[in-house]
Structures are given as C-alpha cells and as structure tokens.
Write a protein that holds these residues in place. Structure first.
Motif, mmCIF file in Angstrom:
data_model
loop_
_atom_site.group_PDB
_atom_site.id
_atom_site.type_symbol
_atom_site.label_atom_id
_atom_site.label_comp_id
_atom_site.label_asym_id
_atom_site.label_seq_id
_atom_site.Cartn_x
_atom_site.Cartn_y
_atom_site.Cartn_z
ATOM 1 N N LEU A 46 30.514 45.755 46.849
ATOM 2 C CA LEU A 46 30.755 44.663 45.893
ATOM 3 C C LEU A 46 31.557 45.141 44.689
ATOM 4 O O LEU A 46 32.431 44.429 44.198
ATOM 5 N N CYS A 47 31.265 46.344 44.230
ATOM 6 C CA CYS A 47 32.056 46.894 43.123
ATOM 7 C C CYS A 47 33.517 47.068 43.541
ATOM 8 O O CYS A 47 34.427 46.766 42.772
ATOM 9 N N CYS A 48 33.733 47.527 44.775
ATOM 10 C CA CYS A 48 35.112 47.669 45.283
ATOM 11 C C CYS A 48 35.813 46.314 45.382
ATOM 12 O O CYS A 48 36.991 46.203 45.053
ATOM 13 N N THR A 49 35.088 45.288 45.828
ATOM 14 C CA THR A 49 35.727 43.969 45.933
ATOM 15 C C THR A 49 36.107 43.446 44.560
ATOM 16 O O THR A 49 37.133 42.791 44.411
ATOM 17 N N LEU A 50 35.280 43.745 43.586
ATOM 18 C CA LEU A 50 35.594 43.317 42.226
ATOM 19 C C LEU A 50 36.866 44.003 41.731
ATOM 20 O O LEU A 50 37.740 43.364 41.140
ATOM 21 N N VAL A 51 36.990 45.294 42.008
ATOM 22 C CA VAL A 51 38.197 46.034 41.621
ATOM 23 C C VAL A 51 39.413 45.490 42.367
ATOM 24 O O VAL A 51 40.480 45.283 41.777
ATOM 25 N N LEU A 52 39.264 45.232 43.662
ATOM 26 C CA LEU A 52 40.392 44.713 44.445
ATOM 27 C C LEU A 52 40.862 43.346 43.953
ATOM 28 O O LEU A 52 42.030 42.996 44.102
ATOM 29 N N SER A 53 39.977 42.572 43.375
ATOM 30 C CA SER A 53 40.351 41.238 42.904
ATOM 31 C C SER A 53 41.145 41.267 41.599
ATOM 32 O O SER A 53 41.645 40.233 41.164
ATOM 33 N N THR A 54 41.299 42.429 41.005
ATOM 34 C CA THR A 54 41.988 42.517 39.709
ATOM 35 C C THR A 54 43.501 42.610 39.819
ATOM 36 O O THR A 54 44.175 42.782 38.818
ATOM 37 N N ARG A 55 44.015 42.498 41.033
ATOM 38 C CA ARG A 55 45.463 42.521 41.277
ATOM 39 C C ARG A 55 46.099 43.814 40.786
ATOM 40 O O ARG A 55 46.983 43.816 39.937
ATOM 41 N N ILE A 56 45.669 44.903 41.338
ATOM 42 C CA ILE A 56 46.216 46.209 40.995
ATOM 43 C C ILE A 56 47.638 46.280 41.536
ATOM 44 O O ILE A 56 47.868 46.155 42.739
ATOM 45 N N LYS A 57 48.584 46.462 40.629
ATOM 46 C CA LYS A 57 50.004 46.409 41.010
ATOM 47 C C LYS A 57 50.367 47.431 42.081
ATOM 48 O O LYS A 57 51.154 47.138 42.978
ATOM 49 N N LEU A 58 49.822 48.623 41.983
ATOM 50 C CA LEU A 58 50.115 49.654 42.970
ATOM 51 C C LEU A 58 49.729 49.194 44.377
ATOM 52 O O LEU A 58 50.503 49.342 45.321
ATOM 53 N N LEU A 59 48.545 48.628 44.515
ATOM 54 C CA LEU A 59 48.096 48.149 45.820
ATOM 55 C C LEU A 59 48.916 46.947 46.282
ATOM 56 O O LEU A 59 49.274 46.846 47.453
#
Length: 187
Positions: A46-59
């Motif tokens: 869940l913590c990873c999904t929260l990070v992924l939802s932040t629209r990290i430009k590199l990813l």
C-alpha cells in the motif's frame, strides 16, 4: 515495468519482514505470525501504491504513465488481498476489541468501499460486465451526474486510509516491542 523496479517493490515488504521478524522466524508458520506477515506485506504494497500514484516523472518517462497506473492498480489489488488474509487470520486470535483492531477494521472497510468504487467507475474491468454493476454505473453517470473527476476525488480517500493504517501499525503491541520495529514501519 523493468525487473529492477519490480524487484524493489516486491522486496520492500520482505525487508520490512526481516527487520520486523529478525528474532522469531521460527514461528512464521503459526497462524498469528502469518497474519502479521500478510499485514506487513499489505502495508508495504500500500505504501508503494501511494508512492506510485504521485506521478514520479522518472517512472512516467521510462514506462509511460498508463503502465505505471496499471501497475499501481495491480499492486493495490494484491495489497487488498493480503489485508483480507491478514484480517481473517488475525480475527481467529483477537479475543477483545482494542483501539488498534478498531482502526484496522475501519481501514479495511474504507479500502473495500474505495476499491469497489474504483473498480466500478475508474477501471475498465470484468465488474462492468456484470449486469447489476453496469446498471449502478449507468445510474450514477446519467442520473447523479457522477463522472471520472468526481470519483477520482473520492479515490484519493485511499491516502486517508493509509494514514489510518500507519496508526494501526504503530500502536500494535508487536511494533511497540522494539525501536527497530517502530523505525522500520515509519520509514
């Protein structure tokens, strides 16, 4: 996503588990320990999904935002499955209601409601092919004028639920047993 990013996401819960269970791996097959295992896995995902939802430009540049969001959805689904297993296993041993168990139950309820709404309104999934769910979506869209942007605001309630989960994890007596456990759960 490339294998290195997948490895990081799937190894995070294992690192948390190692830090959390360093002295008692011998009891991992016990139902209560398995409940903690699935709870920690769910928390990490869940913590990873929260990070992924932040629209990290590199990813987003490397994989495309749509692929990152798909992965976000799959990971969230795995997290919900893990938390359901956690809840079912833990409920076998919970004899009294505590603040921690109440917060956990509230979190589970919020997650399940948000997941259902997400599947109904934000994702093209098999759920839409079920006639009843199709009628619900049609009613909400046509009569209530609910569209994607309304549901997205509601979907952001997952952040609130994750905050509650952090409380649930931090007040757990097993977390409170060691400063290392507290540190690994907040980091």
């Amino acid at each position: 996503l490339t294998y290195s990013y997948l490895a990081i996401v799937f190894l995070l819960p294992l690192v948390l588990l190692q830090l959390y269970s360093a002295d008692n791996w011998y009891s991992i097959a016990h139902g209560y320990s398995l409940a903690m295992f699935f709870g920690i896995v769910s928390f990490g995902f869940l913590c990873c999904t929260l990070v992924l939802s932040t629209r990290i430009k590199l990813l987003d540049r490397q994989f495309g935002h749509d692929k990152v969001l798909h992965f976000h959805g799959y990971l969230a689904t795995l997290a919900i499955i893990s938390v359901l297993v956690h809840y079912l296993l833990k409920s076998r041993y919970q004899v009294q209601t505590t603040f921690q168990s109440t917060v956990g139950t509230i979190c589970l309820s919020v997650f399940l409601i948000l997941l259902l709404i997400t599947f109904l309104f934000m994702v093209s999934s098999f759920i839409i092919t079920i006639p009843f769910s199709s009628k619900i979506k049609s009613f909400a869209s046509n009569r209530l004028k609910i569209d994607y942007s309304n549901v997205k605001v509601f979907h952001n309630g997952f952040s609130f639920a994750v905050a509650l989960i952090i409380i649930h994890v931090l007040v757990a007596s097993s977390t409170q047993e060691s400063p290392v456990r507290i540190l690994c759960m907040v980091s």
